[in-house]
Motif scaffolding. Structure first.
Motif, PDB file in Angstrom:
ATOM      1  N   ARG A   1      -4.403   3.851  -9.122  1.00 45.40           N
ATOM      2  CA  ARG A   1      -5.738   3.656  -8.548  1.00 45.40           C
ATOM      3  C   ARG A   1      -6.732   3.914  -9.686  1.00 45.40           C
ATOM      4  N   PRO A   2      -6.984   2.903 -10.509  1.00 46.16           N
ATOM      5  CA  PRO A   2      -7.723   3.110 -11.752  1.00 46.16           C
ATOM      6  C   PRO A   2      -9.195   3.429 -11.599  1.00 46.16           C
TER       7      PRO A   2
ATOM      8  N   THR B   1      -7.325   9.047 -16.624  1.00 44.87           N
ATOM      9  CA  THR B   1      -6.040   9.628 -16.230  1.00 44.87           C
ATOM     10  C   THR B   1      -5.316   8.744 -15.235  1.00 44.87           C
ATOM     11  N   ASP B   2      -3.994   8.843 -15.247  1.00 47.02           N
ATOM     12  CA  ASP B   2      -3.128   8.155 -14.273  1.00 47.02           C
ATOM     13  C   ASP B   2      -3.359   6.653 -14.222  1.00 47.02           C
ATOM     14  N   LEU B   3      -3.686   6.081 -15.376  1.00 45.06           N
ATOM     15  CA  LEU B   3      -3.855   4.630 -15.432  1.00 45.06           C
ATOM     16  C   LEU B   3      -2.510   3.916 -15.545  1.00 45.06           C
TER      17      LEU B   3
ATOM     18  N   ILE C   1      10.068   2.951  -8.702  1.00 45.38           N
ATOM     19  CA  ILE C   1       9.258   1.752  -8.462  1.00 45.38           C
ATOM     20  C   ILE C   1       7.883   1.949  -9.074  1.00 45.38           C
ATOM     21  N   ILE C   2       7.397   0.916  -9.717  1.00 48.33           N
ATOM     22  CA  ILE C   2       6.012   0.860 -10.206  1.00 48.33           C
ATOM     23  C   ILE C   2       5.404  -0.396  -9.587  1.00 48.33           C
ATOM     24  N   ALA C   3       4.368  -0.195  -8.774  1.00 45.31           N
ATOM     25  CA  ALA C   3       3.778  -1.300  -8.014  1.00 45.31           C
ATOM     26  C   ALA C   3       2.294  -1.405  -8.310  1.00 45.31           C
ATOM     27  N   THR C   4       1.747  -2.579  -8.180  1.00 44.38           N
ATOM     28  CA  THR C   4       0.320  -2.775  -8.430  1.00 44.38           C
ATOM     29  C   THR C   4      -0.536  -2.299  -7.262  1.00 44.38           C
TER      30      THR C   4
END
Length: 225
Positions: free
Chosen positions: A191-192, A201-203, A211-214
């Motif tokens: 959540r950029p 942070t957390d970008l 899993i890495i999801a958009t």
């Protein structure tokens, strides 16, 4: 191994706390920099929980910590805030993909929050935002705060599932590190703009999460059997 349940971080991952809290602050405290106030209020969140995690204070529900922190921040801003403003955290807008994405995920999985918010707070927030949880899990059933392992494990125990059949979904790498250390599967959804346009942070994922999801739509696609 396929996850049978998905548990979710809520503040930042499912809902846009910064914009929503700033809206409430602006309505109640005109003349205050509402974005700065919301950011300062959130900045008190982790230190308040840390005292409990480290044993310096018994468990206190987040509702009460929010109210205590509200008055601290109001004093810093030179204003007086009513207790009722603490209920702003029950009226946070979901990110645009969340409600439909959760609906899609719910077709094949148990879904529940694993938030530091209390059961009361999470229930009212779900009512406000239309979040279709199957049940409410998180800090209050563990009487402790993430990322302590007991919070994730209490959620698994409540569902009568082994940790390796439960997936933690979060926009925060530290949350996922905590969940993985407790034996859960992990999914990162960034959540950029959680902290505003200048977020640093957390970008990106900091580890090889399962899993890495958009967004939640992409998460549902990746998890559809």
């Amino acid at each position: 191994m396929r996850a049978k349940a998905l548990i979710f971080d809520v503040f930042g991952t499912c809902v846009d706390w910064r914009t929503s809290v700033a809206r409430e602050v602006a309505a109640v405290l005109p003349g205050v920099d509402a974005d700065a106030f919301a950011t300062a209020w959130r900045a008190e969140y982790d230190p308040a929980m840390a005292r409990i995690r480290e044993g310096g204070r018994g468990y206190v529900p987040l509702d009460d910590l929010h109210r205590e922190n509200l008055h601290k921040v109001a004093a810093d801003f030179g204003v007086t805030a009513p207790d009722a403003l603490a209920h702003a955290w029950e009226r946070l807008d979901p990110w645009p993909d969340v409600v439909a994405g959760l609906g899609a995920l719910k077709r094949h999985h148990i879904i529940a929050p694993c938030s530091n918010g209390s059961i009361a707070l999470m229930t009212r927030l779900a009512k406000f935002g239309g979040l279709p949880w199957d049940c409410i899990l998180g800090a209050e059933i563990a009487q402790d705060y993430k990322p302590k392992p007991r919070v994730y494990l209490a959620a698994c125990a409540a569902l009568r599932l082994a940790p390796d059949r439960v997936m933690m979904v979060a926009a925060h790498n530290d949350d996922l590190h905590g969940a993985r250390a407790a034996g859960l599967m992990t999914a990162f959804v960034p959540r950029p703009t959680e902290h505003g346009p200048g977020q640093t942070t957390d970008l990106t994922p900091e580890a090889a999460w399962e899993i890495i999801a958009t967004d939640f739509h992409d998460l549902a696609r990746q998890l559809t059997p």
